[in-house]
Design an enzyme around this catalytic site. Structure first.
Site, PDB file in Angstrom:
ATOM      1  N   ARG A   3      56.623  32.158  40.831  1.00  0.00           N
ATOM      2  CA  ARG A   3      56.697  32.983  39.627  1.00  0.00           C
ATOM      3  C   ARG A   3      57.959  33.830  39.656  1.00  0.00           C
ATOM      4  O   ARG A   3      58.287  34.438  40.675  1.00  0.00           O
ATOM      5  CB  ARG A   3      55.481  33.909  39.555  1.00  0.00           C
ATOM      6  CG  ARG A   3      55.504  34.719  38.282  1.00  0.00           C
ATOM      7  CD  ARG A   3      54.398  35.699  38.241  1.00  0.00           C
ATOM      8  NE  ARG A   3      54.622  36.791  39.180  1.00  0.00           N
ATOM      9  CZ  ARG A   3      53.731  37.756  39.372  1.00  0.00           C
ATOM     10  NH1 ARG A   3      52.580  37.734  38.721  1.00  0.00           N
ATOM     11  NH2 ARG A   3      53.974  38.720  40.223  1.00  0.00           N
ATOM     12  N   GLU A  42      48.556  36.040  30.448  1.00  0.00           N
ATOM     13  CA  GLU A  42      48.056  37.319  30.959  1.00  0.00           C
ATOM     14  C   GLU A  42      48.198  38.443  29.938  1.00  0.00           C
ATOM     15  O   GLU A  42      47.921  39.601  30.237  1.00  0.00           O
ATOM     16  CB  GLU A  42      48.745  37.686  32.274  1.00  0.00           C
ATOM     17  CG  GLU A  42      50.253  37.658  32.249  1.00  0.00           C
ATOM     18  CD  GLU A  42      50.887  37.928  33.615  1.00  0.00           C
ATOM     19  OE1 GLU A  42      50.197  38.416  34.516  1.00  0.00           O
ATOM     20  OE2 GLU A  42      52.086  37.644  33.758  1.00  0.00           O
ATOM     21  N   THR A  51      44.607  36.984  35.393  1.00  0.00           N
ATOM     22  CA  THR A  51      43.481  37.778  34.880  1.00  0.00           C
ATOM     23  C   THR A  51      43.532  39.241  35.321  1.00  0.00           C
ATOM     24  O   THR A  51      42.763  40.051  34.809  1.00  0.00           O
ATOM     25  CB  THR A  51      42.140  37.149  35.296  1.00  0.00           C
ATOM     26  OG1 THR A  51      42.227  36.763  36.671  1.00  0.00           O
ATOM     27  CG2 THR A  51      41.823  35.951  34.440  1.00  0.00           C
ATOM     28  N   ASN A  52      44.461  39.573  36.228  1.00  0.00           N
ATOM     29  CA  ASN A  52      44.616  41.004  36.533  1.00  0.00           C
ATOM     30  C   ASN A  52      45.192  41.707  35.309  1.00  0.00           C
ATOM     31  O   ASN A  52      44.653  42.690  34.810  1.00  0.00           O
ATOM     32  CB  ASN A  52      45.555  41.217  37.729  1.00  0.00           C
ATOM     33  CG  ASN A  52      45.080  40.499  38.972  1.00  0.00           C
ATOM     34  OD1 ASN A  52      43.891  40.270  39.133  1.00  0.00           O
ATOM     35  ND2 ASN A  52      46.012  40.133  39.841  1.00  0.00           N
ATOM     36  N   ASP A  53      46.297  41.164  34.823  1.00  0.00           N
ATOM     37  CA  ASP A  53      46.901  41.772  33.625  1.00  0.00           C
ATOM     38  C   ASP A  53      46.071  41.495  32.383  1.00  0.00           C
ATOM     39  O   ASP A  53      45.958  42.354  31.510  1.00  0.00           O
ATOM     40  CB  ASP A  53      48.328  41.252  33.423  1.00  0.00           C
ATOM     41  CG  ASP A  53      49.315  42.041  34.263  1.00  0.00           C
ATOM     42  OD1 ASP A  53      49.283  43.279  34.174  1.00  0.00           O
ATOM     43  OD2 ASP A  53      50.095  41.435  35.015  1.00  0.00           O
ATOM     44  N   ARG A  93      54.565  35.535  44.400  1.00  0.00           N
ATOM     45  CA  ARG A  93      55.140  36.696  43.689  1.00  0.00           C
ATOM     46  C   ARG A  93      56.514  36.959  44.310  1.00  0.00           C
ATOM     47  O   ARG A  93      56.598  37.572  45.378  1.00  0.00           O
ATOM     48  CB  ARG A  93      54.245  37.919  43.848  1.00  0.00           C
ATOM     49  CG  ARG A  93      52.896  37.825  43.142  1.00  0.00           C
ATOM     50  CD  ARG A  93      52.075  39.055  43.449  1.00  0.00           C
ATOM     51  NE  ARG A  93      50.943  39.237  42.565  1.00  0.00           N
ATOM     52  CZ  ARG A  93      49.678  38.971  42.885  1.00  0.00           C
ATOM     53  NH1 ARG A  93      49.388  38.485  44.069  1.00  0.00           N
ATOM     54  NH2 ARG A  93      48.705  39.196  42.022  1.00  0.00           N
ATOM     55  N   CYS A 133      45.213  32.727  38.724  1.00  0.00           N
ATOM     56  CA  CYS A 133      45.734  33.304  39.961  1.00  0.00           C
ATOM     57  C   CYS A 133      45.517  34.812  40.033  1.00  0.00           C
ATOM     58  O   CYS A 133      46.021  35.469  40.928  1.00  0.00           O
ATOM     59  CB  CYS A 133      47.206  32.956  40.159  1.00  0.00           C
ATOM     60  SG  CYS A 133      48.254  33.584  38.851  1.00  0.00           S
ATOM     61  N   HIS A 189      15.862  48.447  59.881  1.00  0.00           N
ATOM     62  CA  HIS A 189      16.703  48.543  58.691  1.00  0.00           C
ATOM     63  C   HIS A 189      18.174  48.280  59.007  1.00  0.00           C
ATOM     64  O   HIS A 189      18.846  47.494  58.346  1.00  0.00           O
ATOM     65  CB  HIS A 189      16.525  49.938  58.067  1.00  0.00           C
ATOM     66  CG  HIS A 189      17.452  50.190  56.943  1.00  0.00           C
ATOM     67  ND1 HIS A 189      18.647  50.854  57.093  1.00  0.00           N
ATOM     68  CD2 HIS A 189      17.387  49.798  55.660  1.00  0.00           C
ATOM     69  CE1 HIS A 189      19.249  50.893  55.941  1.00  0.00           C
ATOM     70  NE2 HIS A 189      18.508  50.268  55.048  1.00  0.00           N
TER      71      HIS A 189
HETATM   72  C1  PEP Z   1      47.784  38.738  37.191  1.00  0.00           C
HETATM   73  O1  PEP Z   1      48.224  39.541  36.370  1.00  0.00           O
HETATM   74  O2  PEP Z   1      46.626  38.327  37.194  1.00  0.00           O
HETATM   75  C2  PEP Z   1      48.656  38.199  38.238  1.00  0.00           C
HETATM   76  C3  PEP Z   1      48.239  37.274  39.052  1.00  0.00           C
HETATM   77  O3  PEP Z   1      49.878  38.752  38.373  1.00  0.00           O
HETATM   78  P1  PEP Z   1      50.163  40.174  39.032  1.00  0.00           P
HETATM   79  O4  PEP Z   1      48.909  40.605  39.724  1.00  0.00           O
HETATM   80  O5  PEP Z   1      51.292  39.978  39.963  1.00  0.00           O
HETATM   81  O6  PEP Z   1      50.508  41.007  37.841  1.00  0.00           O
HETATM   82 MG    MG Z   2      50.320  39.753  36.109  1.00  0.00          MG
END
Ligand code: PEP
Ligand code: MG
Length: 876
Positions: free
Chosen positions: A617, A746, A768-770, A561, A832, A454
């Site tokens: 950015r 975003e 896509t984070n925000d 950034r 990004c 395993h």
């Molecule tokens: C995001 O928001 O996807 C992004 C790339 O910017 P940050 O993570 O710096 O807010």
């Molecule tokens: Mg962002």
């Protein structure tokens, strides 16, 4: 009427969705004439139905199972519970994607007191008969009734001690008979009823247990890590037993057609005489190498070699097989495409192309991009490794270099890891329950077990270093210590493991970065680049990151950034002066200090990228993240700014926000302080002009990206400042450099009004984070605290911050593209957010027509491969 049950003769290899991998392959092996003990498969749809019906097997499914028991009895000429010729079966799980060791298996089902006597007499082998029975009671109690294994193991240990023996195989028929009755007493004590004697009742219990095991915690963890949807369900395979434990002319084995650690062609595996399959996989006994089987069972071995060749040619991939030899006769119990390390995956894919079995496109599609990670991780420094002396050696079960503090339990591995420690999990043997601990460890060391135990299989799947079967270790798990090479090791002591050679070292061996561009890897990635449609850029804030990403194949920077450029010593002070300014003049003075720093950073980035595009950015962070927190730092800033400590404290508290992620950040900073956008524009343009002057043939065209835009007027406001400043800089330098101004998408409103925004932007980049944060309304910083509850309650299967929510967030992305492109056909579009390095999200990005994905440097190869796979899949 839905058909829920299929004989092996009714299925085929293409029916994975319905029959699971194991069921489909058992059917396929039957079809191509291999020796497979016959049986039937209960479909994955039956599993889904079981859950829909509140964990019940409904009458329709039950009736079909009963009907197929009769069919199986006819095929085998045996009968459940029969006193002449009893049928015994195995009951095994088998999902669409293989999940080794994650779900449950029951062997020897169909036994009771009468039947065991019948088989004991008929076989003239009472030891075997009682061994089967005690195994069955043990497995059934554990898997179906959830009475812990340990109670039975304790009874076995006691029996062995009483008889003065150390191995299970040394127990006699009478010992095993005695154990079986002790087991039944244990069962009754724990459950309150007698152990079931009716084979049909046993079978229903076992089927339910396999369905239930789809939802056990370790399967849930495995699915999340491997992107396997919960909705798939598992099939159940009921197969007549072939016995590897009937004596010394019997045995059981697990083998691969190529080495799963290195990819080397050749039969590779393990074999145990007089044993059942679980003994090999569970690592309870250390098995012999498969080659040794040749001497013991020449005929079965020759046949098996032939079967391996047939199967590999048939599936055109490395196979991982389980088989049993019963009185010298071979039976195939399973075949599947074998799990392998990333190194092996690369070699096997290239070899299959060279052997004419696969096209390069198929080779690229065969490799799991998530596994590449391990190829990029550090290895031991060769010189240091050569100089070091190994204190012990086990089997090199899963390659890699691992170094860390010893822990002895999976729970400790998780806990130590969570507090930032690197740990090596040392165990007598691992069991599936240990999966979380194995994941948290840098490496795994086991005393027992072989290459297919395993620990080895799971570690290879996770790309984690594992040394297994180091019998030289004298283990004392209870007191958390072991002895090796005459030295006692305790919890917290540091050791190093070499997962390729199996060597164990006392102390830490220095590590160096892996070389990602070696032969097979390079070949696969070159093919991937040929097939992919999207570009792959990187998120890099420093020249070092950018350089690493270029080495790993990045074709540009998709996100720099700029606020991250101020984290370093000497930088943060200047930035704080800017933040804590109260007037425009004060701020401009601080910005004048920052300008040359930014300019030189940007120059270094352009140099590192050698003409590939760079997206810069503008400042985005909530300002409070940068303010000083200690008295000393506050005082230092006060002195610099010729203010009192109280003044600075007032400014800091005025910057406090209740909801900083939705606060004064992104383009809002440039709206309130246009001088920031002016300074950043100057730095970008001046850097570009300077680097272009040095490298006239490079294509330097800055891409300035405005973050957190929700309304086109915000973008226009900032863009006007950028354009006025940039044009003036270019004019006064007498340059003809071009630049672009684009925006991140975003904020949901930006996606909803993307047509207006596209008219004023040269490019979109999905943050896509925000976008995930604001679409769900989940804080990026805090969601981790409650997401586990969402997984447990089956509300989410994956973290939406890691794997793109295609249904919601993806819909907004698609909407933005559909609105933006018609207005501005030249608009180039990328992503990004973190999702840019996640394979399933990359596939989605390809499907909706993005031009590029951008991800952190170490994920660039993953994204390249995922992009190629998406392009290949979408071309079909
Ligand atoms: C995001 O928001 O996807 C992004 C790339 O910017 P940050 O993570 O710096 O807010
Ligand atoms: Mg962002």
């Amino acid at each position: 009427m839905t058909k829920y049950v299929y004989l092996f003769t009714e299925g085929n290899g293409n029916m994975r969705e319905l029959l699971g991998g194991k069921g489909a392959n058992l059917a396929e092996m039957t079809n191509i004439g291999l020796p497979v003990p016959q049986g039937f498969t209960i479909s994955t749809e039956a599993c889904t139905k079981y859950y829909e019906d509140g964990r019940q097997i409904n009458d329709e499914i039950m009736a079909q199972v009963m009907e197929y028991i009769v069919k199986l009895e006819e095929i085998t000429g045996k009968k459940f519970g029969d006193l002449e010729n009893p049928l015994l079966v195995s009951v095994r799980s088998g999902a669409r994607a293989s999940m080794p060791g994650m779900m449950d298996t029951i062997l020897n089902l169909g036994l009771n007191e009468q039947v065991v006597d019948v088989i004991a007499t008929k076989s003239n082998n009472p030891r075997w008969a009682w061994d089967c029975y005690r195994r069955f009671i043990q497995m059934y109690s554990d898997v179906v009734m959830e009475v812990g294994k340990k109670y039975f193991e304790e009874l076995i240990d006691k029996m062995k001690a009483a008889r003065g023996v150390t191995q299970d195989v040394e127990l006699t028929a009478d010992d095993l008979k005695e154990l079986a009755s002790q087991f039944k007493a244990e069962y009754k004590a724990k459950i309150g009823t007698d152990f079931p004697t009716d084979p049909k009742e046993q079978l229903i219990g076992a089927i339910k247990a396999v369905f239930r095991s789809w939802d056990n915690p370790r399967a849930n963890v495995y699915r999340r890590d491997n992107d396997i949807p919960y909705s798939w369900g598992t099939a159940v395979n009921v197969q007549s037993m072939a016995f590897g434990n009937m004596g010394d002319d019997c045995g059981t084995g697990v083998a691969f057609t190529r080495d799963p650690a290195t990819g080397e062609k050749g039969l590779f595996g393990e074999f145990l005489t007089n044993a059942q399959g679980e003994d090999v996989v569970a690592g309870v006994r250390t098995p012999m190498k498969i080659a040794e089987m040749e001497q013991k069972f020449p005929e079965a071995f020759a046949q098996f070699t032939q079967v391996c060749e047939t199967l590999e040619k048939h599936y055109r991939d490395m196979q991982d097989m389980e088989f049993t030899v019963e009185h010298g006769k071979l039976y195939m119990l399973q075949t599947r495409n074998g799990k392998r390390t990333a190194q092996a995956a690369m070699k096997i894919a290239c070899d299959l192309v060279d052997e004419g079995m696969r096209t390069p496109e198929e080779a690229v599609a065969m490799i799991d991009p998530r596994n590449l990670d391990t190829l990029l991780h550090p290895q031991f420094d060769p010189a240091a490794l050569k100089a070091a002396e190994a204190i012990g050696k086990g089997l090199g079960a899963s390659p890699g270099a691992a170094c860390g503090k010893i822990v002895f339990t999976a729970e400790d591995a998780v806990e130590w890891h969570n507090r930032g420690e690197k740990v090596i999990l040392v165990r007598l043997e691992t069991s599936p329950e240990d999966i979380s601990g194995m994941k948290s460890a840098e490496g795994i060391l086991t005393v027992r077990g072989g290459m297919t135990s395993h620990a080895a299989v799971v570690a290879r799947g996770m790309g984690e270093c594992c040394v297994s079967g180091c019998g030289e270790i004298a283990m004392d798990e209870e007191h958390k210590r072991f002895t090796l090479a005459g030295k006692e090791f305790h919890e917290g002591d540091i050791i190093s493991l070499d997962g390729s050679t199996g060597n164990i070292y006392d102390g830490a061996i220095p590590q160096v970065d892996a070389d990602p561009n070696n032969g097979y890897f390079g070949r696969i990635m070159a093919w991937a680049d040929e097939f992919k449609r999207m570009g792959v850029r990187t998120n890099a804030d420093t020249p070092a990151d950018a350089k690493k990403a270029r080495e790993l194949g990045a074709q540009g920077i998709g996100l720099c950034r700029t606020e991250h450029m101020f984290f370093g010593e000497g930088r943060i002070d200047a930035f704080r002066e800017m933040i804590c300014s109260e007037t425009v003049e004060e701020r401009e003075e601080a910005l004048d200090i920052i300008l040359p720093m930014q300019q030189s950073d940007f120059e270094a980035l352009y140099e590192a990228l050698e003409g590939y595009p760079v997206t810069i950015r503008f400042l985005d962070p909530p300002l409070h993240e940068f303010v000083p927190t200690t008295e000393i730092e506050i005082e230092k800033l006060a002195n610099k700014k010729h203010k009192t400590v109280a003044d600075i404290k007032n400014i800091i508290s005025s910057l406090h926000e209740f909801n900083p992620m939705m606060g004064h950040r992104g383009c809002r900073l440039s709206v309130t302080y246009p001088e920031i956008a002016k300074m950043q524009t100057k730095a970008v343009i001046r850097a570009a002009i300077n680097v272009k002057a040095k490298h006239p043939d490079w294509n330097i065209e800055p891409e300035i990206m405005i973050p957190l835009v929700g309304d086109v007027k915000e973008l226009k406001f900032v863009k006007d400042i950028v354009v006025a400043t940039a044009d003036e800089e270019i004019k006064s330098a007498g340059s003809d450099i071009k630049y672009e101004v684009g925006t991140m998408i975003e904020i949901p409103r930006a996606a909803l009004t993307a047509d207006e925004i596209a008219a004023n932007a040269d490019f979109f980049c999905f943050g896509t984070n925000d976008l995930t944060q604001m679409t769900f309304g989940f804080s990026r910083d805090d969601a981790g605290k409650f997401l586990d509850a969402y997984y447990d309650k089956k509300i989410f299967e994956a973290d939406p911050f890691a794997k793109l929510d295609q249904t919601g967030v993806g819909k907004l992305m698609k909407m933005a593209i559909d609105l933006g492109k018609p207005v501005n056909p030249n608009l180039h579009i990328g992503i990004c957010g973190e999702h840019g390095g996640d394979p399933s999200s990359v596939e989605f990005c390809d499907a909706i027509g993005l031009d590029y994905v951008s991800c952190s440097p170490f994920r660039v190869p993953i994204a390249r491969l995922a992009a190629a796979q998406a392009a290949i899949a979408h071309k079909k």
